[in-house]
Design an enzyme around this catalytic site. Sequence first.
Site, mmCIF file in Angstrom:
data_model
loop_
_atom_site.group_PDB
_atom_site.id
_atom_site.type_symbol
_atom_site.label_atom_id
_atom_site.label_comp_id
_atom_site.label_asym_id
_atom_site.label_seq_id
_atom_site.Cartn_x
_atom_site.Cartn_y
_atom_site.Cartn_z
ATOM 1 N N HIS A 145 0.432 4.611 -2.991
ATOM 2 C CA HIS A 145 0.644 5.632 -2.366
ATOM 3 C C HIS A 145 0.929 6.361 -2.173
ATOM 4 O O HIS A 145 1.073 7.885 -2.942
ATOM 5 C CB HIS A 145 -0.211 5.814 -0.792
ATOM 6 N N ASN A 196 -3.890 8.971 4.205
ATOM 7 C CA ASN A 196 -2.632 8.234 5.047
ATOM 8 C C ASN A 196 -2.285 8.685 6.213
ATOM 9 O O ASN A 196 -1.844 7.807 7.100
ATOM 10 C CB ASN A 196 -1.002 8.925 3.612
ATOM 11 N N HIS A 208 -3.429 -3.729 16.990
ATOM 12 C CA HIS A 208 -3.142 -2.896 15.462
ATOM 13 C C HIS A 208 -3.970 -3.929 14.744
ATOM 14 O O HIS A 208 -4.920 -4.440 15.261
ATOM 15 C CB HIS A 208 -2.329 -4.883 14.905
ATOM 16 N N ARG A 258 0.870 -1.512 -0.291
ATOM 17 C CA ARG A 258 -0.110 -0.127 -0.469
ATOM 18 C C ARG A 258 0.745 1.176 0.265
ATOM 19 O O ARG A 258 0.653 2.388 -0.989
ATOM 20 C CB ARG A 258 -0.761 -0.031 1.099
#
Length: 332
Positions: free
Chosen positions: A65, A93, A206, A61
């Site tokens: 990005h 982001n 997480h 990712r």
Amino acid sequence: MATPSLFSLFCMFSFLLGMADAHCLSPHFYQSSCPKALSVIRTAVNKAVAKERRMGASLLRLHFHDCFVLGCDASILLNDTANFKGEKTADPNNNSVRGYDLIDAIKSRLESLCPRVVSCADIVAVAARDSVVALGGPTWTVQLGRRDSTTASFRAAKRDLPSPGLSLSGLISAFAKKGFTAKEMVALSGINIITAFRLKEKKRTHTIGKVHCKLFRDRIYHETNINDGFKRSKQKICPSEGGGENLSGMDGTPDVFDNIYFRHLKDNKGLLHSDQQLYSGGSTDSLVLSYSTHPTYFFADVAKAMVKMGNLSLLTGTQGEIRTKCWKINGS
């Protein structure tokens, strides 16, 4: 400092003549100037993914990005300065994209071996490929020779990255602006680099691979192309009012690179609006069906799409710079 390769010198000369572009890239770019570069990156990525499997998706990712904003130039890695506001804190982001520390560690190791030779942009591109391989996905040849930007754009990051609320036509349009076909858009969607862009990672907890209720509430309460059992299970997590920060899993296999994303779409189990748009009676239905039943087709197409993405708006030759630290421009 390592001696530049003949190929890199050729690219610099080509740039002076106004000829430099993606053709200046080569998978052998560092063969003489930093022969251990690829093995250093691969070793670091394998260790990181072995320790935390989700890091593989995060590195993938990160590459997406980076490339979708200004091009594959490592602009996403830059911290804010007095001259520009960086991309790290843009909505797509902020508290979502990760892997910065690993890229910095790889860069530090390479600087000790080959000072000012390997670009941060190339490290990000190779790390994305190696992370997919580490998760059991396909491989592809990464062309090398990118250079690093000397600026970043907060505004472009907010503008250019696809939103999870886009319609099918909106998704096709967003990717077309970057030169991608609808087929390539669907393939890239299958690795969750679109749908995951608003995920959060809180300190010590997480939550990568999970989505906030506020991003899928409208889908589970107002859309009709959704599996009843799937809808009810999500409504237990996400009430019609309040609980916007409640989290739900993406209902995939984030630790493995596979085609389950498309199998879920076929069963109307897309969590976000933009997910299910790929299989909603539109022009991409046949692709979803193909990828859901033939993972080898998906693997082949996503590898091709990743090569194309890695060539977006490159800096080569004498453009940009080779940063010594990925988070800041040289001399700052």
